[in-house]
Design a protein around this motif. Structure first.
Motif, short mmCIF file in Angstrom:
data_model
loop_
_atom_site.label_atom_id
_atom_site.label_comp_id
_atom_site.label_asym_id
_atom_site.label_seq_id
_atom_site.Cartn_x
_atom_site.Cartn_y
_atom_site.Cartn_z
N ALA A 234 14.90 26.10 6.36
CA ALA A 234 14.29 25.54 5.16
C ALA A 234 13.25 24.48 5.51
N ILE A 235 13.54 23.67 6.52
CA ILE A 235 12.59 22.63 6.95
C ILE A 235 11.35 23.26 7.57
N ASP A 236 11.52 24.37 8.30
CA ASP A 236 10.38 25.04 8.94
C ASP A 236 9.36 25.55 7.93
N ARG A 237 9.80 25.74 6.71
CA ARG A 237 8.87 26.22 5.68
C ARG A 237 8.03 25.10 5.07
N LEU A 238 8.31 23.85 5.46
CA LEU A 238 7.49 22.73 4.99
C LEU A 238 6.17 22.69 5.75
N ASP A 239 5.21 21.94 5.20
CA ASP A 239 3.96 21.75 5.94
C ASP A 239 4.19 20.78 7.09
N GLY A 240 3.30 20.78 8.05
CA GLY A 240 3.48 19.99 9.27
C GLY A 240 3.60 18.51 9.02
N GLU A 241 2.93 18.02 7.99
CA GLU A 241 2.92 16.58 7.73
C GLU A 241 4.30 16.05 7.41
N THR A 242 5.05 16.77 6.60
CA THR A 242 6.38 16.28 6.20
C THR A 242 7.50 16.90 7.01
N LYS A 243 7.23 17.99 7.71
CA LYS A 243 8.27 18.63 8.52
C LYS A 243 8.78 17.69 9.61
N ARG A 244 7.88 16.88 10.15
CA ARG A 244 8.23 16.04 11.31
C ARG A 244 9.22 14.93 10.99
N ILE A 245 9.38 14.58 9.71
CA ILE A 245 10.29 13.46 9.40
C ILE A 245 11.74 13.90 9.37
N HIS A 246 12.02 15.22 9.38
CA HIS A 246 13.39 15.72 9.21
C HIS A 246 14.04 16.06 10.55
N VAL A 247 15.31 15.71 10.66
CA VAL A 247 16.12 16.00 11.84
C VAL A 247 17.45 16.60 11.34
#
Length: 264
Positions: A234-247
């Protein structure tokens, strides 16, 4: 159950130890806490401390500062550590004297209890890590203090509702900031996607950055590797800008990962 008179409440207030008040505030902040979690948080040393915990919790229940829920966790042999504790009638009235909401919550459902206890477990583990010197726990915000209201599209009011917000020491002058999501694999993928969208909206609003100067990272603690894969997809489907904040990590690895990140 009989009403607690003003005189009785005053007497309880006078007789409360500082430790009793700390326990009350801890339960108030987390809503539900197991006896095992309370013993580990406030009486961690040895068997004599465990006996002291049982006596103190029984006294607070007798005074109605705390209540025990009907169900036990861990079976009938678990004793007081198997109970789940909430703020009692006297506890709510004592809290209202120092500015807290004195309203009592309704009877929680099983799913709510399990989620709340998972959050409480994470907080207790954080305090245990701090007690050993592994972690510098600067601040823990629980619900609803950790919630973040902001303006969404067209100026509509929106609220981001993480389970926890943490500030952890990272070196001599720096600190790590985290929003924490305790996932129990009970929510559908669509619900998770909606929550990720809310984080993206909050991030792009710039509200947190304007107020605090930095946006926290978001750590999702899940039960197992399979659920971790669902979250990661689900996180991989985000854009690069906001994907990086999730762990994404597991419940067991949550505090070790936070610790290693603080020391990185």
């Amino acid at each position: 159950m009989s009403r607690i008179s003003r005189q009785r409440l005053d007497r309880i207030d006078r007789d409360l130890l500082d430790l009793d008040r700390d326990v009350l505030l801890f339960v108030q902040s987390l809503r539900l806490v197991s006896g095992n979690q309370l013993r580990r948080r406030f009486w961690p040393e040895d068997e004599s401390a465990a006996r002291a915990a049982r006596r103190a919790l029984s006294r607070l229940v007798a005074w109605r500062v705390l209540d025990r829920t009907d169900g036990r966790r861990g079976g009938v042999r678990a004793g007081s550590e198997g109970f789940v504790y909430v703020v009692g009638a006297a506890g709510h009235r004592l809290l209202s004297r120092i500015g807290f909401d004195g309203k009592r919550a309704g009877v929680p459902g099983e799913r709510y209890v399990a989620h709340a206890l998972a959050i409480s477990e994470a907080v207790v583990l954080l305090h245990e890590a701090q007690a050993t010197g592994a972690l510098d726990l600067i601040e823990v915000q629980t619900e609803p203090t950790c919630w973040r209201p902001f303006l969404g599209l067209m100026g509509a009011p929106v609220v981001l509702k993480p389970d926890l917000f943490l500030r952890l020491g990272a070196g001599r002058v720096d600190e790590d900031r985290w929003f924490v999501e305790i996932d129990r694999a009970t929510e559908a993928v669509g619900t998770i996607a909606a929550k990720l969208k809310r984080y993206r909206q909050h991030y792009r609003s710039g509200e947190e950055q304007r107020r605090e100067g930095v946006y926290p990272r978001v750590i999702w603690a899940v039960p197992d590797v399979r659920r971790a894969g669902v979250l990661s997809s689900a996180i991989d489907r985000l854009d690069g800008e906001t994907k990086r904040i999730h762990v994404v990590t597991t419940h067991e690895a949550l505090v070790p990962l936070l610790t290693s990140e603080a020391h990185a």
